[in-house]
Design a protein around this motif. Structure first.
Motif, PDB file in Angstrom:
ATOM      1  N   THR A 138       0.862  -1.192   0.000  1.00 16.72           N
ATOM      2  CA  THR A 138       0.000   0.000   0.000  1.00 16.72           C
ATOM      3  C   THR A 138       0.895   1.238   0.000  1.00 16.72           C
ATOM      4  N   TYR A 160      -6.678   0.103  -1.947  1.00 21.87           N
ATOM      5  CA  TYR A 160      -6.061  -0.569  -0.802  1.00 21.87           C
ATOM      6  C   TYR A 160      -7.127  -1.122   0.152  1.00 21.87           C
ATOM      7  N   CYS A 176      -0.653  -4.051   6.125  1.00 18.76           N
ATOM      8  CA  CYS A 176      -0.484  -3.036   5.080  1.00 18.76           C
ATOM      9  C   CYS A 176       0.924  -2.456   5.130  1.00 18.76           C
TER      10      CYS A 176
END
Length: 446
Positions: A138, A160, A176
């Motif tokens: 991300t 995302y 992430c």
């Protein structure tokens, strides 16, 4: 789209923070005088990316090499699981074979996790392999969102979050990876994004993790340094502005500016539970935080001595023996010269007490006895130390630097360099000389 999104998301021009990153000059370290308190989590640990980021900087490992290194990581994790997790690619059949081979070992630590891009087809691989946690790329700086992905911030965030929701729907923990976080707009994108992740975590009941990726090594640990480069300020902002727990935060650094270990330890001190690294620091460009360095930093911060640190030496020997990698000799903990002194005055101190010039008991902790490099700079003290160590002489058996035989042997050493030699003398050459100048040591029954 919801109306509560910041207005700059749609159609905004990229913010490249040129006041800190001019590109035609080294990046500037800006100070604004603001300082934040330390807040070290009670539970800190190490995570590994040897089989992911570590493979991006060398010839890919074979399945057999991955399983051997996984065994060593497991042993180095110790009974408490200091090395908590390790991550794998899943793209090729060889990648998946390696994962299956490691899964079959049944180790609790390090837990096997995955790494994917923020696209649905990659997520299918995670489900098929039965992995419970996956990293998701991300990218969070405008350098990546605008210039690499060709998106604006709103589009990037929506993509995302959709993959995160897919992971949560399947009961898989998403992690992430905030790529390029130390060059990102912290309050303009990073904080709003993590706030959304915290909300999804609360709704699902599953922890959503956040890996802070210092992708270009821009992070600094200095008090009063400004965002986004300040590691303390970055951790403080995330914890206070989003409410994310330390256990859900992880640091991933690179060594472009020689700050990789300092930044990693700083992340621990200011609220990150996990710090990510690789064996011997292999990683893209200048590499990642070396696991062996993290391990000793962890021990220094916690006092935990549950890990058998001698395995670090086994790992270095495996890289040299099986992978054909020559460890740079000056590398801390694993290089051939890291605990070898070459100066005669240092060798003289070592003879009196090795603690004077050894960082700790390297023989006990790394199976690496303190050494002396014998050159014309080693002096008679260096020669005496080499003889005593090589022949295992202790107590009254030890030879003194004032011994006529030692002085004669040092005279021979000096002659080698007067003839133009520039390299250190090998143990084999020194043994031949010792037999000539100290024959009594070889005729005694030992």
């Amino acid at each position: 789209m919801t109306n509560n999104r910041p207005s700059f998301f749609a159609g905004a021009e990229p913010n490249l923070l040129r006041e800190q990153f001019p590109y035609d000059a080294p990046p500037l370290i800006v100070f604004d005088g603001a300082d934040v308190p330390m807040n070290r989590p009670e539970d800190i640990f190490i995570t590994d990316t040897t089989f992911r980021d570590g493979q991006q900087a060398r010839t890919p490992y074979t399945v057999e090499q991955i399983t051997a290194l996984f065994d060593l990581l497991h042993r180095l994790s110790g009974p408490k699981g200091v090395i908590r997790q390790t991550e794998f690619f899943l793209y090729s059949e060889k990648d998946r074979q390696a994962v299956r081979a490691c899964q079959e070992k049944g180790y609790t630590f390090p837990e096997i996790t995955a790494w994917i891009r923020a696209v649905a087809k990659d997520f299918q691989l995670v489900k098929e392999m039965g992995i419970r946690e996956t990293g998701i790329l991300t990218s969070c700086s405008d350098y990546h969102i605008h210039l690499k992905l060709g998106m604006n911030r709103e589009q990037a965030m929506d993509q995302y979050l959709s993959v995160v929701k897919s992971a949560l729907a399947e009961g898989i923990r998403p992690r992430c990876h905030l790529e390029d976080v130390t060059r990102a707009d912290v309050f303009g994108f990073v904080i709003p994004f993590v706030q959304q992740l915290v909300r999804l975590s609360e709704e699902s009941g599953l922890p959503v993790k956040v890996r802070l990726c210092d992708t270009m090594g821009y992070g600094v640990s200095y008090p009063g340094a400004a965002l986004p480069r300040s590691v303390p300020r970055l951790l403080h902002a995330l914890r206070t502005e989003t409410g994310i727990a330390s256990a859900q935060l992880e640091w991933h650094g690179h060594n472009d500016f020689y700050k990789v270990l300092t930044n990693a330890a700083t992340a621990w001190l200011y609220g990150c539970s996990g710090v990510n690294g690789t064996l011997l620091g292999f990683g893209e460009r200048t590499g990642n935080t070396p696991i062996e360095g993290l391990l000793f930093e962890y021990m220094g911060l916690t006092g935990d001595t549950s890990v058998d640190t001698r395995i670090v030496t086994e790992i270095a020997e495996y890289f040299e023996r099986e992978l054909g990698y020559t460890v740079p000799p000056m590398t801390p903990f694993v290089g051939k010269s890291f605990n070898v002194t070459a100066a005669g005055i240092h060798a003289d101190g070592v003879i009196k007490n090795e603690e004077i010039y050894n960082i700790f008991d390297t023989d006990k902790l790394l199976n690496r006895p303190l050494g002396v490099l014998v050159t014309d700079k080693a002096g008679t003290a260096g020669v005496a130390h080499w003889v005593n160590r090589q022949l295992g002489l202790v107590g009254e058996e030890r030879v003194d630097k004032r011994s006529p035989g030692v002085q004669a042997m040092y005279g021979w050493v000096v002659c080698q360099y007067e003839d133009g030699r520039t390299t250190s003398l090998s143990d084999e050459e020194l043994t031949v000389a010792a037999r000539q100048y100290l024959p009594e040591l070889f005729t005694k029954s030992r």
